[in-house]
Write a protein that holds these residues in place. Structure first.
Motif, PDB file in Angstrom:
ATOM      1  N   GLY A  54      44.890 -15.523  24.036  1.00  0.00           N
ATOM      2  CA  GLY A  54      44.093 -14.936  22.957  1.00  0.00           C
ATOM      3  C   GLY A  54      44.810 -13.774  22.303  1.00  0.00           C
ATOM      4  N   ASN A  55      44.258 -13.316  21.176  1.00  0.00           N
ATOM      5  CA  ASN A  55      44.945 -12.306  20.365  1.00  0.00           C
ATOM      6  C   ASN A  55      45.132 -10.981  21.091  1.00  0.00           C
ATOM      7  OD1 ASN A  55      42.127 -11.794  20.198  1.00  0.00           O
ATOM      8  ND2 ASN A  55      42.323 -10.832  18.196  1.00  0.00           N
ATOM      9  N   LYS A  56      44.290 -10.689  22.069  1.00  0.00           N
ATOM     10  CA  LYS A  56      44.395  -9.386  22.734  1.00  0.00           C
ATOM     11  C   LYS A  56      45.704  -9.218  23.486  1.00  0.00           C
ATOM     12  CE  LYS A  56      40.479  -8.498  21.088  1.00  0.00           C
ATOM     13  NZ  LYS A  56      40.368  -7.617  19.952  1.00  0.00           N
ATOM     14  N   LEU A  57      46.347 -10.332  23.840  1.00  0.00           N
ATOM     15  CA  LEU A  57      47.602 -10.209  24.595  1.00  0.00           C
ATOM     16  C   LEU A  57      48.693  -9.535  23.765  1.00  0.00           C
ATOM     17  CD1 LEU A  57      47.884 -13.580  26.548  1.00  0.00           C
ATOM     18  CD2 LEU A  57      47.320 -11.331  27.476  1.00  0.00           C
ATOM     19  N   ARG A  58      48.718  -9.805  22.464  1.00  0.00           N
ATOM     20  CA  ARG A  58      49.768  -9.169  21.641  1.00  0.00           C
ATOM     21  C   ARG A  58      49.564  -7.652  21.594  1.00  0.00           C
ATOM     22  NH1 ARG A  58      53.037 -12.599  18.340  1.00  0.00           N
ATOM     23  NH2 ARG A  58      52.183 -14.684  18.160  1.00  0.00           N
ATOM     24  N   LYS A  59      48.303  -7.210  21.559  1.00  0.00           N
ATOM     25  CA  LYS A  59      48.042  -5.767  21.575  1.00  0.00           C
ATOM     26  C   LYS A  59      48.374  -5.187  22.938  1.00  0.00           C
ATOM     27  CE  LYS A  59      44.029  -6.356  18.551  1.00  0.00           C
ATOM     28  NZ  LYS A  59      42.627  -6.024  18.397  1.00  0.00           N
ATOM     29  N   LEU A  60      47.999  -5.921  23.984  1.00  0.00           N
ATOM     30  CA  LEU A  60      48.232  -5.419  25.339  1.00  0.00           C
ATOM     31  C   LEU A  60      49.725  -5.326  25.664  1.00  0.00           C
ATOM     32  CD1 LEU A  60      45.268  -7.262  27.050  1.00  0.00           C
ATOM     33  CD2 LEU A  60      45.687  -4.779  27.194  1.00  0.00           C
ATOM     34  N   ALA A 198      39.692 -13.788  12.363  1.00  0.00           N
ATOM     35  CA  ALA A 198      38.407 -13.140  12.651  1.00  0.00           C
ATOM     36  C   ALA A 198      38.642 -11.641  12.801  1.00  0.00           C
ATOM     37  CB  ALA A 198      37.807 -13.695  13.939  1.00  0.00           C
ATOM     38  N   ASN A 199      37.576 -10.866  12.532  1.00  0.00           N
ATOM     39  CA  ASN A 199      37.685  -9.406  12.625  1.00  0.00           C
ATOM     40  C   ASN A 199      36.550  -8.860  13.487  1.00  0.00           C
ATOM     41  OD1 ASN A 199      37.386  -6.634  12.136  1.00  0.00           O
ATOM     42  ND2 ASN A 199      38.123  -6.803  10.036  1.00  0.00           N
ATOM     43  N   GLY A 200      36.934  -8.256  14.634  1.00  0.00           N
ATOM     44  CA  GLY A 200      35.949  -7.608  15.494  1.00  0.00           C
ATOM     45  C   GLY A 200      36.156  -6.102  15.477  1.00  0.00           C
ATOM     46  N   SER A 201      37.206  -5.653  16.167  1.00  0.00           N
ATOM     47  CA  SER A 201      37.520  -4.216  16.189  1.00  0.00           C
ATOM     48  C   SER A 201      38.577  -3.859  15.147  1.00  0.00           C
ATOM     49  CB  SER A 201      37.980  -3.805  17.584  1.00  0.00           C
ATOM     50  OG  SER A 201      39.167  -4.493  17.928  1.00  0.00           O
ATOM     51  N   ALA A 202      38.889  -4.787  14.269  1.00  0.00           N
ATOM     52  CA  ALA A 202      39.723  -4.577  13.066  1.00  0.00           C
ATOM     53  C   ALA A 202      41.234  -4.527  13.316  1.00  0.00           C
ATOM     54  CB  ALA A 202      39.288  -3.315  12.302  1.00  0.00           C
ATOM     55  N   GLY A 203      41.660  -4.525  14.560  1.00  0.00           N
ATOM     56  CA  GLY A 203      43.084  -4.311  14.844  1.00  0.00           C
ATOM     57  C   GLY A 203      43.989  -5.467  14.471  1.00  0.00           C
ATOM     58  N   THR A 204      43.480  -6.687  14.574  1.00  0.00           N
ATOM     59  CA  THR A 204      44.330  -7.835  14.243  1.00  0.00           C
ATOM     60  C   THR A 204      44.624  -7.833  12.743  1.00  0.00           C
ATOM     61  OG1 THR A 204      43.380  -9.059  16.081  1.00  0.00           O
ATOM     62  CG2 THR A 204      44.468 -10.359  14.376  1.00  0.00           C
ATOM     63  N   HIS A 205      43.566  -7.689  11.945  1.00  0.00           N
ATOM     64  CA  HIS A 205      43.756  -7.630  10.489  1.00  0.00           C
ATOM     65  C   HIS A 205      44.605  -6.408  10.121  1.00  0.00           C
ATOM     66  CE1 HIS A 205      41.715  -7.852   6.250  1.00  0.00           C
ATOM     67  NE2 HIS A 205      43.022  -7.930   6.193  1.00  0.00           N
ATOM     68  N   VAL A 296      31.914 -16.563  19.076  1.00  0.00           N
ATOM     69  CA  VAL A 296      31.653 -15.189  18.618  1.00  0.00           C
ATOM     70  C   VAL A 296      32.591 -14.782  17.475  1.00  0.00           C
ATOM     71  CG1 VAL A 296      31.573 -12.759  19.342  1.00  0.00           C
ATOM     72  CG2 VAL A 296      30.806 -14.572  20.899  1.00  0.00           C
ATOM     73  N   TYR A 297      33.854 -15.192  17.552  1.00  0.00           N
ATOM     74  CA  TYR A 297      34.861 -14.711  16.596  1.00  0.00           C
ATOM     75  C   TYR A 297      35.415 -15.859  15.730  1.00  0.00           C
ATOM     76  CZ  TYR A 297      34.833 -10.550  19.548  1.00  0.00           C
ATOM     77  OH  TYR A 297      34.456  -9.442  20.249  1.00  0.00           O
ATOM     78  N   SER A 298      36.285 -16.673  16.347  1.00  0.00           N
ATOM     79  CA  SER A 298      37.016 -17.643  15.516  1.00  0.00           C
ATOM     80  C   SER A 298      36.105 -18.723  14.950  1.00  0.00           C
ATOM     81  CB  SER A 298      38.179 -18.260  16.307  1.00  0.00           C
ATOM     82  OG  SER A 298      37.720 -18.851  17.499  1.00  0.00           O
ATOM     83  N   THR A 325      42.551 -17.203  17.551  1.00  0.00           N
ATOM     84  CA  THR A 325      42.646 -15.964  18.323  1.00  0.00           C
ATOM     85  C   THR A 325      42.108 -16.096  19.746  1.00  0.00           C
ATOM     86  OG1 THR A 325      40.620 -15.346  17.153  1.00  0.00           O
ATOM     87  CG2 THR A 325      42.689 -14.353  16.383  1.00  0.00           C
ATOM     88  N   GLY A 326      41.687 -17.301  20.136  1.00  0.00           N
ATOM     89  CA  GLY A 326      41.262 -17.496  21.527  1.00  0.00           C
ATOM     90  C   GLY A 326      39.774 -17.256  21.715  1.00  0.00           C
ATOM     91  N   GLY A 327      39.433 -16.628  22.850  1.00  0.00           N
ATOM     92  CA  GLY A 327      38.014 -16.427  23.163  1.00  0.00           C
ATOM     93  C   GLY A 327      37.396 -17.635  23.849  1.00  0.00           C
ATOM     94  N   THR A 328      38.258 -18.554  24.311  1.00  0.00           N
ATOM     95  CA  THR A 328      37.786 -19.800  24.921  1.00  0.00           C
ATOM     96  C   THR A 328      36.728 -19.592  26.018  1.00  0.00           C
ATOM     97  OG1 THR A 328      39.989 -20.632  24.471  1.00  0.00           O
ATOM     98  CG2 THR A 328      38.608 -21.982  25.908  1.00  0.00           C
TER      99      THR A 328
HETATM  100  C1  LIG Z   1      38.659 -14.314  20.361  1.00  0.00           C
HETATM  101  C2  LIG Z   1      38.779 -13.146  19.445  1.00  0.00           C
HETATM  102  N1  LIG Z   1      39.115 -13.382  18.164  1.00  0.00           N
HETATM  103  C3  LIG Z   1      39.211 -12.379  17.278  1.00  0.00           C
HETATM  104  C4  LIG Z   1      38.964 -11.068  17.651  1.00  0.00           C
HETATM  105  C5  LIG Z   1      39.065 -10.009  16.606  1.00  0.00           C
HETATM  106  O1  LIG Z   1      40.173  -9.190  16.816  1.00  0.00           O
HETATM  107  P1  LIG Z   1      40.099  -7.645  16.446  1.00  0.00           P
HETATM  108  O2  LIG Z   1      39.239  -6.990  17.484  1.00  0.00           O
HETATM  109  O3  LIG Z   1      41.497  -7.207  16.503  1.00  0.00           O
HETATM  110  O4  LIG Z   1      39.497  -7.532  15.101  1.00  0.00           O
HETATM  111  C6  LIG Z   1      38.623 -10.778  18.980  1.00  0.00           C
HETATM  112  C7  LIG Z   1      38.320  -9.419  19.456  1.00  0.00           C
HETATM  113  O5  LIG Z   1      37.544  -8.668  18.966  1.00  0.00           O
HETATM  114  C8  LIG Z   1      38.520 -11.849  19.898  1.00  0.00           C
HETATM  115  O6  LIG Z   1      38.200 -11.629  21.179  1.00  0.00           O
END
Ligand SMILES: Cc1ncc(COP(=O)(O)O)c(C=O)c1O
Length: 340
Positions: A54-60, A198-205, A296-298, A325-328
């Motif tokens: 998932g996308n969090k690995l690139r930040k981690l 997808a945008n949750g905590s905004a860091g990916t975008h 929830v996200y993708s 971005t994962g979240g499976t």
């Molecule tokens: C599966 C998944 N996709 C997308 C996002 C969105 O990423 P970000 O939090 O960087 O906006 C998250 C986390 O919030 C996530 O867990």
């Protein structure tokens, strides 16, 4: 080709790069003319790496790189009960040999066992994290900082990561991904009209915007669908985080509100609350591609992209890249709406 040198930032490798870019041939065949001649590709950040990806690995990679460089022995982070960021922090710290504590809030109004004990929450325990559960309105970051101070008083070296890992250091992961996408684009002989996430905590975008801007590319190439904050706040967060990341990168370049390409209309009634179009998108991807979006996200973001493509937002013959971005694991927490 424009490049961006991030080599001076310590990075703990967790992602097998480059993650593949693939066409959605099955989905395209199924939807036919409804796609208005637009080609949709996916970048598979959902599959590469540890802990179910998932996308969090690139930040981690950058967060733990900095923590390890500073001699940290413990990482603490925050999130909701089904946080993907918390689960991947638990997995990555296990791999890196750090202790991990998670402060998880009950921010989604659900008490059933699928939500409270399956999916990400099950994996947090399996990866060996110490989990503190808090009520939905609790200040989890304050609780995490208090715990960090207590551990420091015992002689431990503690790093706390913000929600979603979206500090400027975390955002470097997606600035780095922007360079990866440009290199792949050139190698594949493709031109993408849009990169969608997808945008949750905004860091990916924000990381993508910072990476594109630092390479003098159009930051509006990256577009997000907000699923957590409402649109005005999500826009402000992307703008702030993108500029903070540009400052960290060390360039003079900054972005303005007009550079933030964001749509809040597919969030539905709230974070983590299913929408009809999300359910259609998750099933469609599963049944035509054998690929998994998350509820929830993708799932909501891909529903937004399908809406835009059907509405003719992109010209026939153009190619659009959707970041998976994962979240499976979240799928297993949403059995109530996804079963059947
Ligand atoms: C599966 C998944 N996709 C997308 C996002 C969105 O990423 P970000 O939090 O960087 O906006 C998250 C986390 O919030 C996530 O867990």
């Amino acid at each position: 080709m424009p490049t961006l040198d991030l080599a001076r930032f310590p990075r703990l490798p967790l992602v097998t790069r480059p993650t593949p870019i693939e066409p959605l041939d099955g989905l395209t065949a199924h939807l036919g003319d409804a796609l208005n001649g637009v080609r949709i590709f996916v970048k598979r950040d959902d599959v590469a790496g540890i802990g179910l990806g998932g996308n969090k690995l690139r930040k981690l990679e950058y967060l733990l790189g900095a923590a390890k460089a500073a001699g940290a022995d413990t990482a603490i982070t925050v999130g909701g009960i089904q946080s993907n960021h918390a689960r991947l922090t638990a997995a990555a710290t296990a791999r890196a040999g750090l202790a991990c504590e998670l402060f998880l809030t009950r921010s989604v109004p659900r008490q059933d066992p699928d939500y409270t004990g399956n999916g990400n929450r099950l994996l947090d325990d399996l990866f060996g994290a110490t989990v503190h559960e808090l009520p939905g309105d609790a200040d989890s970051l304050a609780a995490a900082e208090a715990r960090a101070d207590a551990l420091r008083a015992q002689g431990r070296t503690v790093y706390t990561f913000p929600s979603g890992g979206s500090s400027p250091t975390g955002c470097l992961g997606y600035a780095n991904c922007a360079t990866e996408i440009l290199a792949q684009t050139e190698a594949l002989g493709l031109t993408f009209t849009q990169i969608v996430t997808a945008n949750g905590s905004a860091g990916t975008h924000a990381g993508l915007v910072a990476g594109l801007a630092a390479m003098a590319c159009d930051p509006r190439l990256a577009k997000s669908f907000a699923v957590l904050a409402e649109e005005p706040r999500a826009r402000a967060e992307v703008l702030d985080k993108a500029n903070a990341t540009l400052a960290l990168i060390g360039t003079e370049r900054r972005v303005g509100p007009e550079d933030i390409n964001l749509d809040g209309r597919h969030r539905g009634p709230g974070y983590g609350i299913p929408t009809a179009s999300m359910l259609v998108a998750v099933r469609l991807m599963a049944r035509t591609e054998g690929k998994l979006l998350d509820p929830v996200y993708s799932g909501k973001a891909f529903a937004g992209l399908l809406h835009d493509v059907r509405a003719g937002l992109y010209p026939a013959g153009s190619s659009v890249l959707f970041l998976m971005t994962g979240g499976t694991p979240g799928i297993f927490a949403y059995k109530d709406v996804l079963a059947g």
